[in-house]
Each structure stands twice: as structure tokens, then as C-alpha cells.
Design a protein around this motif. Structure first.
Motif, PDB file in Angstrom:
ATOM      1  N   ASN A  15      16.192  50.416 -84.317  1.00  0.00           N
ATOM      2  CA  ASN A  15      14.944  49.961 -83.709  1.00  0.00           C
ATOM      3  C   ASN A  15      14.146  49.072 -84.659  1.00  0.00           C
ATOM      4  O   ASN A  15      13.596  48.032 -84.252  1.00  0.00           O
ATOM      5  N   HIS A 276      13.982  53.473 -78.660  1.00  0.00           N
ATOM      6  CA  HIS A 276      15.367  53.947 -78.784  1.00  0.00           C
ATOM      7  C   HIS A 276      16.310  52.808 -78.432  1.00  0.00           C
ATOM      8  O   HIS A 276      16.192  52.183 -77.380  1.00  0.00           O
ATOM      9  N   VAL A 277      17.226  52.528 -79.339  1.00  0.00           N
ATOM     10  CA  VAL A 277      18.222  51.471 -79.128  1.00  0.00           C
ATOM     11  C   VAL A 277      19.553  52.122 -78.800  1.00  0.00           C
ATOM     12  O   VAL A 277      20.017  52.990 -79.541  1.00  0.00           O
ATOM     13  N   SER A 278      20.157  51.724 -77.716  1.00  0.00           N
ATOM     14  CA  SER A 278      21.421  52.334 -77.293  1.00  0.00           C
ATOM     15  C   SER A 278      22.523  52.076 -78.312  1.00  0.00           C
ATOM     16  O   SER A 278      22.497  51.071 -79.037  1.00  0.00           O
ATOM     17  N   ASP A 279      23.462  52.989 -78.357  1.00  0.00           N
ATOM     18  CA  ASP A 279      24.566  52.864 -79.314  1.00  0.00           C
ATOM     19  C   ASP A 279      25.385  51.595 -79.083  1.00  0.00           C
ATOM     20  O   ASP A 279      25.997  51.065 -80.011  1.00  0.00           O
ATOM     21  N   LYS A 280      25.379  51.102 -77.849  1.00  0.00           N
ATOM     22  CA  LYS A 280      26.186  49.927 -77.526  1.00  0.00           C
ATOM     23  C   LYS A 280      25.735  48.676 -78.262  1.00  0.00           C
ATOM     24  O   LYS A 280      26.539  47.824 -78.609  1.00  0.00           O
ATOM     25  N   ILE A 281      24.426  48.557 -78.475  1.00  0.00           N
ATOM     26  CA  ILE A 281      23.917  47.340 -79.120  1.00  0.00           C
ATOM     27  C   ILE A 281      23.387  47.581 -80.529  1.00  0.00           C
ATOM     28  O   ILE A 281      23.119  46.619 -81.258  1.00  0.00           O
ATOM     29  N   SER A 282      23.227  48.846 -80.925  1.00  0.00           N
ATOM     30  CA  SER A 282      22.677  49.115 -82.255  1.00  0.00           C
ATOM     31  C   SER A 282      23.566  48.566 -83.362  1.00  0.00           C
ATOM     32  O   SER A 282      23.070  48.049 -84.372  1.00  0.00           O
TER      33      SER A 282
END
Length: 380
Positions: A15, A276-282
Motif C-alpha cells: 500500500n 489493502h492491496v490485493s496479492d495479484k498486484i502487490s
């Protein structure tokens, strides 16, 4: 390389790394507007809708540099000073300054009358000559890091509140409320202001700000502060056009060390602490973020500082729609090119490092740097 160079935090703080990228995009917006004819002078009696829109964008993005320093301070206050990190940063700045500066001179991008001894001294000594003012302030801040972190870690909450309050009053609140221009005020373009911002970030890291921990309050503070920044600026413009007074203060609400800009910066930073940043784009974000400083070093080089805006159509903007479209395109292009340039530079430097590690003198130097870093490492 990011200003924090703190890799172990990145996967957990996607984030904040996202905010780092957004802050750098905001920097590009500021330079696209401010170093072209798009940001109409506040003393102009007539201002078209595109000019007003440009100042609205300026109001939203003026937090960029403070936010970038808040991010650095948030991580640095928990880390130790490393001479190797400082030298890597200096090498990074020097590489961009000299390479881009010389290429621009050879290609004729710099007017012949500007190719003076002073120009070449600026690109050869970028930190001491203030080629990149932000990096000059940051390098001196980093040199003070051993003293700052030791003080921060030892201070109680009450001590830090009082000390930070006094600093902010002297360098932020006073200039924000007085109807005069203070001679000591550097408008936030100096190391002293970024010590203040560093300490704000350190306070947030250690003690938090309960008011901003509630969902939605951070972004509310940011948006409200942005609205007040814009309103305050145009209120001062109105007074100036009617009376001719306060001419020196027209842009005071847009200065980095103004209380509204600081509040907006802290509000936006606090808002992203809850994102919260999704695991897909983190993973993607955390891979890109360390290269963001290259965006700044590339487009703010003396050789191209006032040229790239023209290349990207700033002079063609005639209405609000074109302003928004061309600004967006400029951000995408400059950010992408800067990230790629820094990625290539990083790959090259890593390759050279591997080659030089076969040289005895270089290995000895690396060992001495590691020993110097160890002097400041946490014990126990």
C-alpha cells in the motif's frame, strides 16, 4: 533504488509502495504544469477555465514531495545508517546528472548560451550545486540519520510531541498565519523542513495518530485540505487583483511547508496506511516502486528540465479536456520511461559490481563499506 532501500518491508507494505508511485506521478504533474505555460500566473487578471483547472490539479498534487518524504521517514526511522546506501544514492544521482546532462548538451537540447562553466559544474557536483534540490535536502537529511534515529528512539511520546510541535510552529504554522513573507522561510525547499517531515513520519510510526486511524478520516483530511489550498490561493488572488496587496503571498498555500499542505500530506499518507492491496498486484507494485526515483532524476535533469513539456504537447493545450488528457499522457510516458531507465541503470550497475568483485582493490573497498555499515547496525 528507492530512497528507503528497505526491501524486507516491501511485500508487507504494498500500500505504501503504491503511494510512492502515485506521489512520483504527482511530481510529474507538478513539473508538467509548472514548467510550461499551463499554470497561469496568479497575477493575471484573466484566467480561462483551463488555467483554473490547472490550479485545481496543482492543489491535488502539491502534497507529492511531502508524501515521498513521509514514506522515506516512516521506514528510515526504524533502520540504521548505511554508508553503502548513501554512496549508492550519490552514484545514482551522479550518473543521471552527468550522462543526461552531457547527452542533452551534445544533442543541442541545451541552448548554446547556457553551456557555461556553471552548467558543467552543476552536472558534475549535483548534490553540492543543488542540481536536484530534493536530493540535496535528502542527502543532508540522511547524513543526520544516526543522530535523528537515536533521538527518536529515546524520546517519550510527550517529549516528541513538544519538540515536534515547536519545530512545526517555527517552520510551518508561523509562515501559514502571518500576512508577511518571512526571510527565514525557504518554502520547504531545504533540509530543515524535511527533518520536520521525517519526524512527523517517525511519530506516526512510533505512536500513531488515533484520530486518523478511523476509516475515511485520512482521505477526508486530504480532500478538505486540498479544497482549502485551492480556495485560499484564489482568495489571495482576489485580494491582490482588487487591492494590489499581498503579492508576495499569492502562492503561499501551495508551498510545501504550509500547514494545509502538511495536513493534506499526512491525511493522504494515513489513508494509504489503511489501504489493502490485493496479492495479484502487490508483487508488481513492489517491483516497480524501487525505481521511482529514476523518474525524478531523468525528467528533472538540467538538460531536459524545460524541454520535455513541449515534446509532450503542453503548448497545444487550449481547453480543460485537452489539459486533462495531455497531463495524463505526460504522466504515463514520463513515469514509464523513467522506470525503464532506472531498471536498465540498475541492471548495468549490478553487472559492473559483479565484474569489479574480481578486482582485489574493489573487494577490499566493499569489505570496508560493510565494516562501516556494521558500526551503525543494531546490536542484540
Amino acid at each position: 533504488m528507492s530512497l528507503t532501500d528497505n526491501k524486507k518491508n516491501k511485500p508487507k507494505m504494498a500500500n505504501i509502495e503504491l503511494l510512492r508511485c502515485i506521489a512520483m506521478m504527482m511530481v510529474v504533474v507538478l513539473h508538467y504544469l509548472g514548467k510550461s505555460s499551463l499554470l497561469v500566473n496568479l497575477t493575471s487578471e484573466r484566467m480561462e477555465s483551463a488555467g483554473v483547472a490547472a490550479w485545481v490539479l496543482e492543489s491535488f498534487c502539491i502534497v507529492a514531495v511531502n508524501v515521498y518524504m513521509l514514506i522515506s521517514g516512516y521506514f528510515l526511522c526504524e533502520s540504521s545508517f548505511k554508508l553503502s546506501r548513501l554512496l549508492k544514492l550519490l552514484l545514482q544521482v551522479f550518473t543521471y546528472s552527468v550522462v543526461i546532462g552531457l547527452v542533452a548538451a551534445v544533442l543541442g537540447l541545451v541552448p548554446a548560451e547556457e553551456l557555461t562553466t556553471y552548467y558543467f559544474v552543476q552536472i558534475l557536483f549535483p548534490v553540492s550545486m543543488g542540481h536536484y534540490w530534493f536530493l540535496t535536502a535528502y542527502v543532508f537529511l540522511y547524513l543526520l540519520l544516526p543522530f535523528l534515529t537515536m533521538a527518536v528512539k529515546r524520546m517519550t511520546k510527550g517529549q516528541m510531541q513538544l519538540a515536534l510541535g515547536l519545530l512545526l510552529f517555527a517552520f510551518c504554522v508561523l509562515k501559514s498565519i502571518l500576512p508577511v513573507r518571512l526571510d527565514m522561510d525557504e518554502k520547504g525547499y531545504d533540509c530543515l523542513w524535511y527533518i520536520c517531515v521525517f519526524l512527523v513520519a517517525a511519530y506516526i510510526r512510533r505512536f500513531g495518530i488515533p484520530f486518523l486511524q478511523k476509516k475515511g478520516r485520512g482521505i477526508t483530511i486530504y480532500l478538505l485540505s486540498v479544497a482549502l489550498i485551492f480556495a485560499g490561493t484564489f482568495a489571495l488572488r482576489f485580494v491582490y487583483l482588487k487591492t494590489g496587496s499581498l503579492g508576495l503571498l499569492l502562492s503561499v498555500c501551495m508551498e510545501y511547508n504550509h500547514v494545509l499542505v502538511l495536513l493534506a500530506s499526512v491525511g493522504l499518507f494515513a489513508a494509504f496506511l489503511r489501504v489493502h492491496v490485493s496479492d495479484k498486484i502487490s508483487g508488481v507494485i513492489c517491483r516497480i516502486a524501487p525505481y521511482t526515483l529514476g523518474v525524478y532524476l531523468l525528467h528533472e535533469n538540467l538538460g531536459v528540465r524545460y524541454a520535455w513539456q513541449k515534446w509532450l504537447g503542453a503548448e497545444q493545450v487550449s481547453n480543460v479536456g485537452m489539459l486533462l488528457l495531455f497531463t495524463l499522457l505526460a504522466v504515463i510516458i514520463v513515469f514509464t520511461v523513467g522506470i525503464l531507465a532506472e531498471y536498465l541503470r540498475t541492471v548495468l550497475m549490478k553487472g559492473l559490481h559483479k565484474v569489479f568483485m574480481h578486482v582485489g582493490v574493489y573487494r577490499v573497498l566493499m569489505d570496508k563499506l560493510a565494516a562501516a555499515d556494521g558500526l551503525f547496525a543494531e546490536k542484540g
